[in-house]
Design a protein around this motif. Structure first.
Motif, PDB file in Angstrom:
ATOM      1  N   ARG A 100       0.852  -1.189   0.000  1.00 34.22           N
ATOM      2  CA  ARG A 100       0.000   0.000   0.000  1.00 34.22           C
ATOM      3  C   ARG A 100       0.891   1.243   0.000  1.00 34.22           C
ATOM      4  O   ARG A 100       1.939   1.280   0.647  1.00 34.22           O
ATOM      5  N   ASP A 101       0.468   2.254  -0.691  1.00 33.68           N
ATOM      6  CA  ASP A 101       1.216   3.506  -0.756  1.00 33.68           C
ATOM      7  C   ASP A 101       0.876   4.346   0.475  1.00 33.68           C
ATOM      8  O   ASP A 101      -0.261   4.806   0.635  1.00 33.68           O
ATOM      9  N   LEU A 102       1.862   4.538   1.359  1.00 38.57           N
ATOM     10  CA  LEU A 102       1.623   5.289   2.593  1.00 38.57           C
ATOM     11  C   LEU A 102       1.172   6.718   2.313  1.00 38.57           C
ATOM     12  O   LEU A 102       0.427   7.313   3.102  1.00 38.57           O
ATOM     13  N   ASN A 103       1.614   7.256   1.187  1.00 47.00           N
ATOM     14  CA  ASN A 103       1.223   8.630   0.828  1.00 47.00           C
ATOM     15  C   ASN A 103      -0.267   8.745   0.486  1.00 47.00           C
ATOM     16  O   ASN A 103      -0.820   9.838   0.459  1.00 47.00           O
ATOM     17  N   GLN A 104      -0.879   7.594   0.209  1.00 47.74           N
ATOM     18  CA  GLN A 104      -2.321   7.605  -0.049  1.00 47.74           C
ATOM     19  C   GLN A 104      -3.136   7.396   1.231  1.00 47.74           C
ATOM     20  O   GLN A 104      -4.365   7.438   1.217  1.00 47.74           O
ATOM     21  N   ILE A 105      -2.424   7.143   2.352  1.00 40.99           N
ATOM     22  CA  ILE A 105      -3.083   6.982   3.655  1.00 40.99           C
ATOM     23  C   ILE A 105      -2.837   8.204   4.536  1.00 40.99           C
ATOM     24  O   ILE A 105      -3.767   8.812   5.062  1.00 40.99           O
ATOM     25  N   PHE A 106      -1.552   8.568   4.657  1.00 37.64           N
ATOM     26  CA  PHE A 106      -1.177   9.656   5.558  1.00 37.64           C
ATOM     27  C   PHE A 106      -0.702  10.869   4.761  1.00 37.64           C
ATOM     28  O   PHE A 106       0.217  10.769   3.941  1.00 37.64           O
ATOM     29  N   ALA A 107      -1.315  12.023   5.044  1.00 38.93           N
ATOM     30  CA  ALA A 107      -0.870  13.268   4.418  1.00 38.93           C
ATOM     31  C   ALA A 107       0.449  13.711   5.034  1.00 38.93           C
ATOM     32  O   ALA A 107       1.320  14.270   4.360  1.00 38.93           O
ATOM     33  N   SER A 108       0.607  13.441   6.358  1.00 39.82           N
ATOM     34  CA  SER A 108       1.852  13.788   7.049  1.00 39.82           C
ATOM     35  C   SER A 108       1.962  12.984   8.340  1.00 39.82           C
ATOM     36  O   SER A 108       0.947  12.581   8.919  1.00 39.82           O
ATOM     37  N   LEU A 127      -4.426  12.148   8.289  1.00 37.73           N
ATOM     38  CA  LEU A 127      -4.837  11.289   7.184  1.00 37.73           C
ATOM     39  C   LEU A 127      -5.041  12.114   5.921  1.00 37.73           C
ATOM     40  O   LEU A 127      -5.288  13.322   5.989  1.00 37.73           O
ATOM     41  N   VAL A 128      -4.949  11.450   4.787  1.00 40.86           N
ATOM     42  CA  VAL A 128      -5.207  12.120   3.508  1.00 40.86           C
ATOM     43  C   VAL A 128      -6.623  12.695   3.492  1.00 40.86           C
ATOM     44  O   VAL A 128      -6.875  13.752   2.909  1.00 40.86           O
ATOM     45  N   SER A 129      -7.534  12.019   4.199  1.00 35.90           N
ATOM     46  CA  SER A 129      -8.927  12.489   4.269  1.00 35.90           C
ATOM     47  C   SER A 129      -9.120  13.680   5.198  1.00 35.90           C
ATOM     48  O   SER A 129     -10.224  14.209   5.322  1.00 35.90           O
ATOM     49  N   GLY A 130      -8.028  14.097   5.900  1.00 36.32           N
ATOM     50  CA  GLY A 130      -8.071  15.325   6.682  1.00 36.32           C
ATOM     51  C   GLY A 130      -8.121  15.173   8.188  1.00 36.32           C
ATOM     52  O   GLY A 130      -7.907  16.142   8.925  1.00 36.32           O
ATOM     53  N   GLU A 131      -8.402  13.980   8.709  1.00 30.67           N
ATOM     54  CA  GLU A 131      -8.532  13.807  10.155  1.00 30.67           C
ATOM     55  C   GLU A 131      -7.165  13.779  10.852  1.00 30.67           C
ATOM     56  O   GLU A 131      -6.214  13.207  10.342  1.00 30.67           O
ATOM     57  N   ASP A 132      -7.103  14.424  12.027  1.00 27.84           N
ATOM     58  CA  ASP A 132      -5.914  14.349  12.875  1.00 27.84           C
ATOM     59  C   ASP A 132      -5.944  13.028  13.632  1.00 27.84           C
ATOM     60  O   ASP A 132      -6.957  12.676  14.254  1.00 27.84           O
ATOM     61  N   VAL A 133      -4.842  12.301  13.602  1.00 25.98           N
ATOM     62  CA  VAL A 133      -4.775  10.998  14.263  1.00 25.98           C
ATOM     63  C   VAL A 133      -3.472  10.865  15.047  1.00 25.98           C
ATOM     64  O   VAL A 133      -2.557  11.684  14.905  1.00 25.98           O
ATOM     65  N   VAL A 134      -3.412   9.838  15.889  1.00 31.28           N
ATOM     66  CA  VAL A 134      -2.144   9.440  16.503  1.00 31.28           C
ATOM     67  C   VAL A 134      -1.859   8.007  16.079  1.00 31.28           C
ATOM     68  O   VAL A 134      -2.785   7.188  15.965  1.00 31.28           O
ATOM     69  N   LEU A 135      -0.605   7.727  15.830  1.00 33.51           N
ATOM     70  CA  LEU A 135      -0.170   6.378  15.453  1.00 33.51           C
ATOM     71  C   LEU A 135       0.604   5.773  16.620  1.00 33.51           C
ATOM     72  O   LEU A 135       1.597   6.341  17.078  1.00 33.51           O
ATOM     73  N   LYS A 136       0.136   4.654  17.121  1.00 33.69           N
ATOM     74  CA  LYS A 136       0.872   3.902  18.129  1.00 33.69           C
ATOM     75  C   LYS A 136       1.605   2.806  17.373  1.00 33.69           C
ATOM     76  O   LYS A 136       0.974   1.906  16.809  1.00 33.69           O
TER      77      LYS A 136
END
Length: 432
Positions: A100-108, A127-136
């Motif tokens: 999977r292309d990470l750039n298509q999942i996470f904007a930053s 996320l690319v869709s705009g939501e702020d998330v945290v990655l554990k």
């Protein structure tokens, strides 16, 4: 696949060798410097890394199973560890989202972690869709090291039980199995995601709009990466800030306590690590529950007895406290309730006069002192507590201290806003 299996095998062999070297150093240190057994064990565990740090924390939080000197020594076994370079995090992400292309999942993804512990590192992302998330994100090699360490521990305990049949803890192998079960769950983020889903479902069923937990993005989560909604707020232990932000700090705590108490009966497990930053006052006024990696499980009748115990403690009714202890514990001998009540009065009379803010912020190990003293009182009367009782009781003491700091003139157990004790039938009907 074969390459990964071979790599994991080599890593296991290397880990066994590393463990042997560190154990040998500990033996030399014992022979030359003569430190206390408990101190030497803590230092050795910290040198051995994640699995043993978690084991140390298990010892620190389970006074019903381990000697007091070890429980006290392991209070210093902290889980905060140096952060790994972002390149390691990228390796884990690339492995978990292979194809999977990470750039298509996470904007930053922020390169500096929000937190770093022995098992995982937490990074803010969008996320690319705009939501702020945290990655554990689980640190590389943690799972292989965990299983290797646990196998070594299991082998060592079996050997010890054969060599010393009358060893104080005859159920050492059972304890290791208990630790293994807990730790295997903690490194499986799918399990943590289930805990979060379970808690959010409970909030929805009870129409609880005053509390929340992070939404899990399952499509972007695996056993080693957990992607969750990012919550913004302040930790409840930042007392001054909570007082400034909240119109009524006591209501914030009442909300948190009602929510948590309800989850004890209605969820498959309860959050057993609500300290420091794991309980937040959000910008919108809701209470946020985060980090469901450490959970406990308790039978309804034990929880009901524990509530009775805390209520009796608040009212200094030591006879009722003694009766509640008998209901939540197990004993094979006749108990003199009056003698037990007298022991509890001697124990808790000093606790009720202690400075609660100092206990929470300066010396939180005092909470474990209280627990150990209570367990010792129980043991003198032949009472054995359920394994998850220590997790539950410690959490309730935290809530008691929170309330004494933020709402010192509120009698929490007499407060009409606090709905702790509902019938088991009501809870079970909602749960099912």
């Amino acid at each position: 696949m074969k390459k990964n299996i071979l790599f994991d095998g080599l890593r296991s062999v290397a880990r066994v060798g590393e463990t042997a070297v560190i154990a040998a150093r500990a033996g030399i240190k014992y022979a030359t410097q003569k430190p206390s057994n408990a101190k030497l064990m803590r230092e050795t565990f910290e040198s051995l890394g994640s699995t043993y740090i978690k084991l140390g924390q298990f010892i620190a939080s389970t006074p019903s199973l381990f000697p007091r000197e070890y429980v006290e020594e392991f209070q210093g076994c902290l889980d905060q560890t140096p952060s790994l370079p972002f390149s390691y995090v990228q390796q884990v992400l690339a492995s978990e989202f292979a194809g999977r292309d990470l750039n298509q999942i996470f904007a930053s993804i922020e390169t500096t972690p929000l937190a770093s512990a022995s098992i995982a590192q937490v990074h803010a992302a969008k996320l690319v869709s705009g939501e702020d998330v945290v990655l554990k994100i689980q640190k590389p090699g943690v799972e292989t090291i965990l299983y290797t360490d646990l196998n070594v521990l299991h082998w060592a305990t079996k050997l010890l039980e054969k060599a010393v049949p009358k060893v104080k803890f005859a159920s050492l192998a059972d304890i290791v199995e208990e630790i293994k079960m807990r730790m295997v769950r903690e490194v499986d983020f799918i399990e943590e995601a289930r805990n979060l889903d379970d808690f959010i479902q409970y909030l929805n069923v009870t129409n609880n709009q005053a509390a929340t937990a992070p939404k899990v993005y399952h499509q972007y989560s695996t056993r080693r990466v957990l992607t969750m909604q990012r919550l913004y707020g302040v930790p409840l232990t930042d007392f001054d800030l909570v007082r400034k932000v909240a119109k009524d700090p006591s209501q914030v705590l009442i909300t948190a306590m009602n929510t948590w108490f309800g989850s004890l009966m209605m969820c498959n497990s309860f959050h057993a690590d609500l300290h420091a930053g794991n309980l937040m006052l959000l910008e919108d006024g809701r209470v946020g529950f985060i980090d469901f990696g450490i959970v406990g499980q308790l039978k309804p009748e034990v929880w009901t007895a524990c509530i009775g115990f805390m209520d009796a403690l608040q009212r200094t009714n030591y006879t009722r406290m003694a009766e509640s202890m008998l209901q939540m514990g197990m004993t094979s001998q006749h108990i003199d309730v009056a003698v037990l009540a007298g022991d509890l009065e001697r124990l808790f009379s000093g606790v009720l006069l202690a400075d609660p803010q100092q206990i929470l912020t300066t010396n939180p190990s005092d909470l474990n002192d209280i627990m150990m003293d209570m367990v010792a009182v129980g043991e003198r009367h032949g009472i054995r507590f359920p394994r998850d009782f220590a997790l539950l009781f410690k959490q309730m003491l935290y809530f008691d201290r929170f309330m004494r700091v933020l709402a010192p003139y509120t009698d929490i157990y007499a407060d009409q806003r606090l709905q702790m004790v509902q019938t088991v039938e009501q809870h079970q009907s909602l749960k099912h």
